[in-house]
Structure formats: structure tokens, C-alpha cells
Scaffold this motif. Structure first.
Motif, short mmCIF file in Angstrom:
data_model
loop_
_atom_site.label_atom_id
_atom_site.label_comp_id
_atom_site.label_asym_id
_atom_site.label_seq_id
_atom_site.Cartn_x
_atom_site.Cartn_y
_atom_site.Cartn_z
N GLN A 125 0.82 -1.20 0.00
CA GLN A 125 0.00 0.00 0.00
C GLN A 125 0.86 1.26 0.00
OE1 GLN A 125 -3.05 -0.10 -0.60
NE2 GLN A 125 -4.18 1.59 0.29
N GLN A 126 1.97 1.21 0.72
CA GLN A 126 2.88 2.35 0.73
C GLN A 126 3.43 2.62 -0.67
OE1 GLN A 126 7.36 2.92 1.95
NE2 GLN A 126 6.17 2.44 3.77
N GLY A 131 -8.57 15.18 -3.30
CA GLY A 131 -7.82 14.30 -2.41
C GLY A 131 -7.81 14.78 -0.98
N ILE A 132 -7.65 16.11 -0.80
CA ILE A 132 -7.67 16.66 0.56
C ILE A 132 -9.06 16.59 1.14
CG2 ILE A 132 -7.35 18.76 1.92
CD1 ILE A 132 -5.08 19.53 0.10
N GLU A 133 -10.07 16.90 0.33
CA GLU A 133 -11.45 16.88 0.81
C GLU A 133 -11.87 15.49 1.26
OE1 GLU A 133 -13.36 19.70 1.14
OE2 GLU A 133 -11.50 20.72 0.59
N ALA A 168 -8.24 13.53 9.27
CA ALA A 168 -7.14 13.69 10.21
C ALA A 168 -6.74 12.33 10.75
CB ALA A 168 -7.57 14.60 11.36
N GLY A 169 -5.45 12.04 10.75
CA GLY A 169 -4.94 10.75 11.20
C GLY A 169 -4.66 9.77 10.08
N ASP A 170 -5.08 10.09 8.85
CA ASP A 170 -4.80 9.18 7.74
C ASP A 170 -3.29 9.07 7.51
OD1 ASP A 170 -7.42 8.65 7.21
OD2 ASP A 170 -7.54 9.81 5.35
N ASP A 229 -2.69 10.04 0.14
CA ASP A 229 -3.37 9.49 1.31
C ASP A 229 -3.38 7.96 1.15
OD1 ASP A 229 -5.64 8.43 2.90
OD2 ASP A 229 -6.08 10.53 3.32
N LEU A 230 -2.83 7.24 2.10
CA LEU A 230 -2.73 5.78 1.97
C LEU A 230 -4.03 5.07 2.27
CD1 LEU A 230 0.83 5.01 3.38
CD2 LEU A 230 0.10 5.54 1.05
N ARG A 231 -5.02 5.79 2.79
CA ARG A 231 -6.34 5.17 2.98
C ARG A 231 -7.14 5.24 1.69
NH1 ARG A 231 -11.33 7.17 3.98
NH2 ARG A 231 -10.46 9.26 4.27
#
Length: 214
Positions: free
Chosen positions: A74-75, A160-162, A166-168, A195-197
Motif C-alpha cells: 500500500q505504501q 484528495g484533501i477533501e 485527520a490521522g490518515d 493518502d494511503l487510505r
């Protein structure tokens, strides 16, 4: 059998087993099928023998490390998206990203968490704040702050930001540095983030103006 005929048969057999020489102008060998290259990044890699060689070497190093670290998948997906968002078809940018990633992949250390300071270097961090360019005004644009100190801001709303929270977990890479800045003014660094999620990526500056601007 006549000697001339025997010689002809031997020559024919030799020609049949001789490997074909590489076709002049053939596409460089990358980690993917260049005939199916679709993105500007893929096309740039396939059009540059040096980039294709680096890309293939990175893929081989990744496969070797993945066997030891299955969670790396995933990374790496996030890193690829951050690279594409930060570089597009810019070949020097891609070379910096791939070389830095290859150096890291061939080692054994975990991905650093500190803020990258060299173009192409990346860090593994978390998004600490997702907000608007002007707090409380959604139409003012998007902004993000990461645990390693990276900041990004845009006059537009960035999907992507939207979509992030927080915490992703996130990959944050330094994509470019401003030039000829006044002493003490380093605004205008561009970071590429993924964002890895959600596996959504974007590239944005750390300030609304370049160094020396208003």
C-alpha cells in the motif's frame, strides 16, 4: 549428399538458432508494458532509456523487499501516485524520485518520518489537519497540515484533501524548491502527497505565494 548442399543446410540451421539483434529504436524495457503506457509519467519513462532502466531496477528492488515486508504494497501504491502527481512528465523530477526511492528500497531502514528537504525524497507521516484555505470558508480552497510539518494550500478545492481525514497515513514527497529566495523566505516549496487510505494524490505548494511575493 553433395558437399554444397550439406553446407547450405548447415548455414540455414545456424541462421535459425542465431538470436535476433535488438530492433533499432525499440522501446526501452521498463517495469510495465510500454505498448500500454497511458499516463504522461508512463509515456515519459518509456521515452527515456535511463528512466526505464531506473524504473525496472526499482521494481526489482521492490519485489525483493516486499517478500520481507508484505505491508509495503500500500505504501508503494501511494508513492507511485505521489510521484505521478508531483512530476507528471518532468523527467528530471522523476529521476530524482525514483533514485531516492531505489536507494531506500535497497536498504533495510523504515521509511523516514521527518520532513523531506531534498527533491525526490519522501516521508511516511500522518495528516494532522484537513481544513480550508480560510478556516470556516469551504469555497476559499483546501489546505492540509501533516505531522512532519509539511503544509499544503490551494485556492481550489482539492478532491484528495477533501476526501482525507485527520490521522490518515500519508506519503509526502518534496517535488520542487523555489529559486532565488530572499534570506529567510523559503515559501513556495511544492509537496506531492498521497493518502494511503484513499490512495488519492495531489501536489501543492506550502504557501499561497512564492518566496519574495506578497
Amino acid at each position: 549428399m553433395p558437399r554444397a548442399l550439406v553446407g547450405g543446410l548447415l548455414l540455414a540451421a545456424t541462421l535459425c538458432v542465431t538470436p535476433a539483434a535488438p530492433t533499432a529504436g525499440a522501446a526501452p524495457q521498463a517495469s510495465f508494458d510500454c505498448a500500454r503506457a497511458g499516463t504522461p509519467t508512463e509515456k515519459a519513462i518509456c521515452g527515456d532509456a535511463g528512466l526505464a532502466t531506473l524504473d525496472l531496477a526499482l521494481s526489482q528492488a521492490y519485489q525483493a523487499r516486499l517478500r520481507r515486508e508484505p505491508d509495503l504494497r500500500q505504501q508503494q501504491r501511494g508513492w507511485l501516485r505521489a510521484r505521478d502527481a508531483g512530476c507528471g512528465a518532468d523527467r528530471p523530477c522523476m529521476k530524482a524520485f525514483i533514485r531516492a526511492r531505489l536507494d531506500w528500497m535497497r536498504g533495510a531502514a523504515p521509511m523516514p518520518g521527518r520532513l523531506p528537504t531534498v527533491v525526490g525524497q519522501c516521508s511516511l507521516t500522518r495528516e494532522s489537519v484537513r481544513t480550508n484555505r480560510f478556516e470556516g470558508e469551504p469555497d476559499s480552497g483546501s489546505a492540509a497540515v501533516f505531522a512532519n510539518g509539511a503544509r499544503q494550500v490551494s485556492y481550489d478545492r482539492v478532491p484528495g484533501i477533501e476526501a482525507s481525514r485527520a490521522g490518515d497515513p500519508a506519503v509526502v514527497c518534496l517535488a520542487s524548491l523555489p529559486e532565488d529566495c530572499p534570506p529567510g523566505d523559503e515559501r513556495g516549496k511544492v509537496y506531492a502527497s498521497a493518502d494511503l487510505r484513499t490512495l488519492m494524490a495531489w501536489a501543492l505548494p506550502d504557501a499561497e505565494h512564492l518566496c519574495g511575493g506578497a
